[in-house]
Write a protein that holds these residues in place. Structure first.
Motif, PDB file in Angstrom:
ATOM      1  N   PRO A   1      98.079  32.837 -59.173  1.00 34.85           N
ATOM      2  CA  PRO A   1      98.571  33.472 -57.746  1.00 34.85           C
ATOM      3  C   PRO A   1      99.546  34.838 -57.813  1.00 34.85           C
ATOM      4  N   LEU A   2     100.502  34.708 -58.865  1.00 37.22           N
ATOM      5  CA  LEU A   2     101.312  35.967 -58.773  1.00 37.22           C
ATOM      6  C   LEU A   2     100.441  37.236 -59.181  1.00 37.22           C
TER       7      LEU A   2
ATOM      8  N   THR B   1      97.261  38.005 -58.355  1.00 32.70           N
ATOM      9  CA  THR B   1      96.615  38.344 -56.977  1.00 32.70           C
ATOM     10  C   THR B   1      97.642  39.080 -55.915  1.00 32.70           C
ATOM     11  N   THR B   2      99.048  38.568 -55.782  1.00 38.91           N
ATOM     12  CA  THR B   2      99.881  39.056 -55.098  1.00 38.91           C
ATOM     13  C   THR B   2     100.315  40.402 -55.621  1.00 38.91           C
ATOM     14  N   ALA B   3     100.599  40.662 -56.816  1.00 32.35           N
ATOM     15  CA  ALA B   3     100.934  41.974 -57.477  1.00 32.35           C
ATOM     16  C   ALA B   3      99.921  42.971 -57.045  1.00 32.35           C
ATOM     17  N   VAL B   4      98.507  42.553 -57.388  1.00 33.77           N
ATOM     18  CA  VAL B   4      97.333  43.601 -56.957  1.00 33.77           C
ATOM     19  C   VAL B   4      97.172  43.819 -55.553  1.00 33.77           C
ATOM     20  N   LYS B   5      97.321  42.837 -54.619  1.00 33.89           N
ATOM     21  CA  LYS B   5      97.552  43.245 -53.305  1.00 33.89           C
ATOM     22  C   LYS B   5      98.709  44.040 -52.739  1.00 33.89           C
ATOM     23  N   LYS B   6      99.978  43.750 -53.171  1.00 37.44           N
ATOM     24  CA  LYS B   6     101.076  44.723 -53.163  1.00 37.44           C
ATOM     25  C   LYS B   6     100.888  46.094 -53.474  1.00 37.44           C
ATOM     26  N   ALA B   7     100.103  46.222 -54.716  1.00 38.00           N
ATOM     27  CA  ALA B   7     100.019  47.678 -55.158  1.00 38.00           C
ATOM     28  C   ALA B   7      99.157  48.534 -54.292  1.00 38.00           C
ATOM     29  N   ILE B   8      97.950  47.859 -53.872  1.00 42.07           N
ATOM     30  CA  ILE B   8      97.016  48.437 -53.094  1.00 42.07           C
ATOM     31  C   ILE B   8      97.547  48.580 -51.584  1.00 42.07           C
ATOM     32  N   LYS B   9      98.507  47.798 -51.176  1.00 44.35           N
ATOM     33  CA  LYS B   9      98.975  47.919 -49.712  1.00 44.35           C
ATOM     34  C   LYS B   9      99.958  49.018 -49.647  1.00 44.35           C
ATOM     35  N   LYS B  10     100.429  49.508 -50.785  1.00 49.68           N
ATOM     36  CA  LYS B  10     101.045  50.692 -50.739  1.00 49.68           C
ATOM     37  C   LYS B  10     100.597  51.928 -50.365  1.00 49.68           C
ATOM     38  N   LEU B  11      99.259  51.977 -50.419  1.00 49.02           N
ATOM     39  CA  LEU B  11      98.529  53.268 -50.215  1.00 49.02           C
ATOM     40  C   LEU B  11      98.527  53.399 -48.701  1.00 49.02           C
ATOM     41  N   ASP B  12      98.711  54.510 -48.290  1.00 42.48           N
ATOM     42  CA  ASP B  12      98.586  54.895 -47.053  1.00 42.48           C
ATOM     43  C   ASP B  12      97.137  55.027 -46.560  1.00 42.48           C
ATOM     44  N   GLY B  13      96.769  54.329 -45.366  1.00 41.14           N
ATOM     45  CA  GLY B  13      95.529  54.174 -44.891  1.00 41.14           C
ATOM     46  C   GLY B  13      94.857  52.993 -45.198  1.00 41.14           C
ATOM     47  N   VAL B  14      95.376  52.196 -45.884  1.00 45.54           N
ATOM     48  CA  VAL B  14      94.809  50.738 -46.537  1.00 45.54           C
ATOM     49  C   VAL B  14      95.397  49.789 -45.152  1.00 45.54           C
ATOM     50  N   GLU B  15      94.241  49.019 -44.562  1.00 48.20           N
ATOM     51  CA  GLU B  15      94.280  48.352 -43.266  1.00 48.20           C
ATOM     52  C   GLU B  15      94.815  46.884 -43.815  1.00 48.20           C
ATOM     53  N   LYS B  16      93.627  46.352 -44.590  1.00 49.64           N
ATOM     54  CA  LYS B  16      93.969  44.793 -45.198  1.00 49.64           C
ATOM     55  C   LYS B  16      93.377  44.705 -46.571  1.00 49.64           C
TER      56      LYS B  16
ATOM     57  N   SER C   1      92.666  41.552 -49.444  1.00 47.60           N
ATOM     58  CA  SER C   1      92.456  40.114 -49.755  1.00 47.60           C
ATOM     59  C   SER C   1      92.039  40.160 -51.299  1.00 47.60           C
ATOM     60  N   ALA C   2      92.564  39.158 -51.923  1.00 47.37           N
ATOM     61  CA  ALA C   2      92.105  38.807 -53.235  1.00 47.37           C
ATOM     62  C   ALA C   2      91.932  37.618 -53.652  1.00 47.37           C
ATOM     63  N   ARG C   3      90.918  37.236 -54.206  1.00 44.69           N
ATOM     64  CA  ARG C   3      90.219  35.828 -54.569  1.00 44.69           C
ATOM     65  C   ARG C   3      90.536  35.545 -56.104  1.00 44.69           C
ATOM     66  N   LEU C   4      91.287  34.700 -56.404  1.00 41.72           N
ATOM     67  CA  LEU C   4      91.540  34.364 -57.648  1.00 41.72           C
ATOM     68  C   LEU C   4      90.284  33.922 -58.353  1.00 41.72           C
ATOM     69  N   ASN C   5      89.443  32.898 -57.687  1.00 39.06           N
ATOM     70  CA  ASN C   5      88.228  32.373 -58.264  1.00 39.06           C
ATOM     71  C   ASN C   5      87.153  33.016 -58.620  1.00 39.06           C
TER      72      ASN C   5
END
Length: 87
Positions: A30-31, A33-48, A50-54
């Motif tokens: 889970p860490l 997926t959290t790291a990947v989501k946080k990195a992408i969310k930093k981009l201006d224009g990203v609305e949402k 979601s990352a699925r580990l499985n």
């Protein structure tokens, strides 16, 4: 009247959302997926994001300002490599 209609069309087209799906191999907890989501969310224009580990898939809802290349670079900052599956 025509000007107002054109203005509304122009403004609304600037906010069109796109959904892109990436495969990010190597995510194993889970860490990750959290790291990947946080990195992408930093981009201006990203609305949402979601990352699925499985499935190792990351779905990004973004506007047209965000490029696929910028999302892939954001993923790379987490030491993972992303592959575009669907745009």
């Amino acid at each position: 009247m025509k000007f107002l209609l054109l203005l509304v069309l122009f403004v609304s087209s600037g906010f069109a959302q796109q959904t892109s799906v990436f495969e990010v191999k190597g995510m194993h907890c889970p860490l990750c997926t959290t790291a990947v989501k946080k990195a992408i969310k930093k981009l201006d224009g990203v609305e949402k994001v979601s990352a699925r580990l499985n499935t190792k898939k990351v779905t990004v809802v973004h506007d047209e300002k965000v490029t696929i290349d910028s999302i892939l670079k954001a993923i790379k900052t987490t030491s993972y490599t992303g592959t575009l599956l669907l745009k």
